[in-house]
Scaffold this active site. Structure first.
Site, PDB file in Angstrom:
ATOM      1  N   ASN A  85      -0.748 -15.976 -15.252  1.00 62.34           N
ATOM      2  CA  ASN A  85      -0.444 -17.189 -14.498  1.00 62.34           C
ATOM      3  C   ASN A  85      -0.852 -18.401 -15.338  1.00 62.34           C
ATOM      4  O   ASN A  85      -1.954 -18.449 -15.880  1.00 62.34           O
ATOM      5  CB  ASN A  85      -1.205 -17.191 -13.175  1.00 62.34           C
ATOM      6  CG  ASN A  85      -0.752 -16.060 -12.254  1.00 62.34           C
ATOM      7  OD1 ASN A  85       0.419 -15.684 -12.264  1.00 62.34           O
ATOM      8  ND2 ASN A  85      -1.670 -15.522 -11.472  1.00 62.34           N
ATOM      9  N   VAL A  94      -8.196 -19.811 -12.406  1.00 65.77           N
ATOM     10  CA  VAL A  94      -9.349 -19.792 -13.319  1.00 65.77           C
ATOM     11  C   VAL A  94      -8.857 -20.213 -14.707  1.00 65.77           C
ATOM     12  O   VAL A  94      -8.005 -19.528 -15.301  1.00 65.77           O
ATOM     13  CB  VAL A  94     -10.009 -18.395 -13.380  1.00 65.77           C
ATOM     14  CG1 VAL A  94     -11.179 -18.406 -14.356  1.00 65.77           C
ATOM     15  CG2 VAL A  94     -10.477 -17.955 -11.985  1.00 65.77           C
ATOM     16  N   HIS A  98      -6.259 -14.956 -18.814  1.00 58.71           N
ATOM     17  CA  HIS A  98      -6.518 -13.569 -18.431  1.00 58.71           C
ATOM     18  C   HIS A  98      -5.184 -12.899 -18.128  1.00 58.71           C
ATOM     19  O   HIS A  98      -4.257 -13.524 -17.616  1.00 58.71           O
ATOM     20  CB  HIS A  98      -7.445 -13.486 -17.212  1.00 58.71           C
ATOM     21  CG  HIS A  98      -7.092 -14.420 -16.120  1.00 58.71           C
ATOM     22  ND1 HIS A  98      -7.368 -15.768 -16.172  1.00 58.71           N
ATOM     23  CD2 HIS A  98      -6.458 -14.216 -14.937  1.00 58.71           C
ATOM     24  CE1 HIS A  98      -6.936 -16.356 -15.071  1.00 58.71           C
ATOM     25  NE2 HIS A  98      -6.363 -15.433 -14.306  1.00 58.71           N
TER      26      HIS A  98
HETATM   27  P1  5GP Z   1      -5.474 -16.520 -11.540  1.00 59.16           P
HETATM   28  O1  5GP Z   1      -5.167 -16.952 -10.141  1.00 59.16           O
HETATM   29  O2  5GP Z   1      -6.196 -17.628 -12.304  1.00 59.16           O
HETATM   30  O3  5GP Z   1      -4.290 -15.983 -12.303  1.00 59.16           O
HETATM   31  O4  5GP Z   1      -6.435 -15.279 -11.424  1.00 59.16           O
HETATM   32  C1  5GP Z   1      -7.792 -15.383 -11.171  1.00 59.16           C
HETATM   33  C2  5GP Z   1      -8.217 -14.078 -10.579  1.00 59.16           C
HETATM   34  O5  5GP Z   1      -9.632 -14.016 -10.644  1.00 59.16           O
HETATM   35  C3  5GP Z   1      -7.834 -13.902  -9.110  1.00 59.16           C
HETATM   36  O6  5GP Z   1      -7.004 -12.752  -8.961  1.00 59.16           O
HETATM   37  C4  5GP Z   1      -9.170 -13.751  -8.404  1.00 59.16           C
HETATM   38  O7  5GP Z   1      -9.143 -12.801  -7.340  1.00 59.16           O
HETATM   39  C5  5GP Z   1     -10.099 -13.310  -9.519  1.00 59.16           C
HETATM   40  N1  5GP Z   1     -11.485 -13.693  -9.326  1.00 59.16           N
HETATM   41  C6  5GP Z   1     -11.947 -14.895  -8.897  1.00 59.16           C
HETATM   42  N2  5GP Z   1     -13.293 -14.891  -8.852  1.00 59.16           N
HETATM   43  C7  5GP Z   1     -13.686 -13.653  -9.277  1.00 59.16           C
HETATM   44  C8  5GP Z   1     -14.967 -13.057  -9.452  1.00 59.16           C
HETATM   45  O8  5GP Z   1     -16.034 -13.661  -9.235  1.00 59.16           O
HETATM   46  N3  5GP Z   1     -14.989 -11.771  -9.880  1.00 59.16           N
HETATM   47  C9  5GP Z   1     -13.837 -11.071 -10.153  1.00 59.16           C
HETATM   48  N4  5GP Z   1     -13.970  -9.813 -10.580  1.00 59.16           N
HETATM   49  N5  5GP Z   1     -12.609 -11.617 -10.008  1.00 59.16           N
HETATM   50  C10 5GP Z   1     -12.529 -12.898  -9.579  1.00 59.16           C
END
Ligand code: 5GP
Length: 112
Positions: A85, A94, A98
């Site tokens: 994303n 975030v 990733h």
């Molecule tokens: P994005 O939305 O930026 O593509 O993905 C961020 C991901 O990080 C989300 O799927 C969310 O659930 C995951 N995430 C957020 N905080 C934490 C955390 O403290 N630990 C873990 N393992 N995953 C997290």
């Protein structure tokens, strides 16, 4: 420090499934599929659109590693999806690049 840097530094706990010199892979805290793993570079790249030529090898390493983890998680043959994303419309929450590895169920296309 990004949230994922804190996980890499073990300041925040996570269910880690793989680590090497370049990346860490751990289970997403809010899984969207039976297998939902994040593959994160240890060197911070905020998002793929801000990656530099010097990041190319690391970007390839993340994809290769995701494929290896798909094998070890038992979803390589049934199929899986890799998602990155990027920015607000992409659903990024975030700002530390990733790769989402999602598997263990059929995936819809196109994504919502
Ligand atoms: P994005 O939305 O930026 O593509 O993905 C961020 C991901 O990080 C989300 O799927 C969310 O659930 C995951 N995430 C957020 N905080 C934490 C955390 O403290 N630990 C873990 N393992 N995953 C997290």
């Amino acid at each position: 420090m990004t949230l994922f840097q804190k996980i890499i530094a073990r300041e925040i706990p996570a269910d880690i499934v793989f680590e090497d010199d370049l990346c860490l892979a751990f289970r997403d805290i809010s899984p969207k599929a039976p297998v939902h793993i994040l593959v994160v570079p240890k060197r911070v790249i905020p998002r793929v659109a801000e990656s530099l030529p010097a990041d190319m090898e690391l970007l390839g390493h993340l994809l290769f590693t995701a494929g290896q983890i798909a094998r070890s998680e038992g979803v390589a043959d049934s199929g899986f999806r890799l998602v990155i994303n990027n920015g607000p419309d992409g659903g990024e929450t975030v700002p530390h690049l990733h790769v989402h590895l999602l598997g263990g169920r059929p995936m819809a296309w196109p994504p919502g």
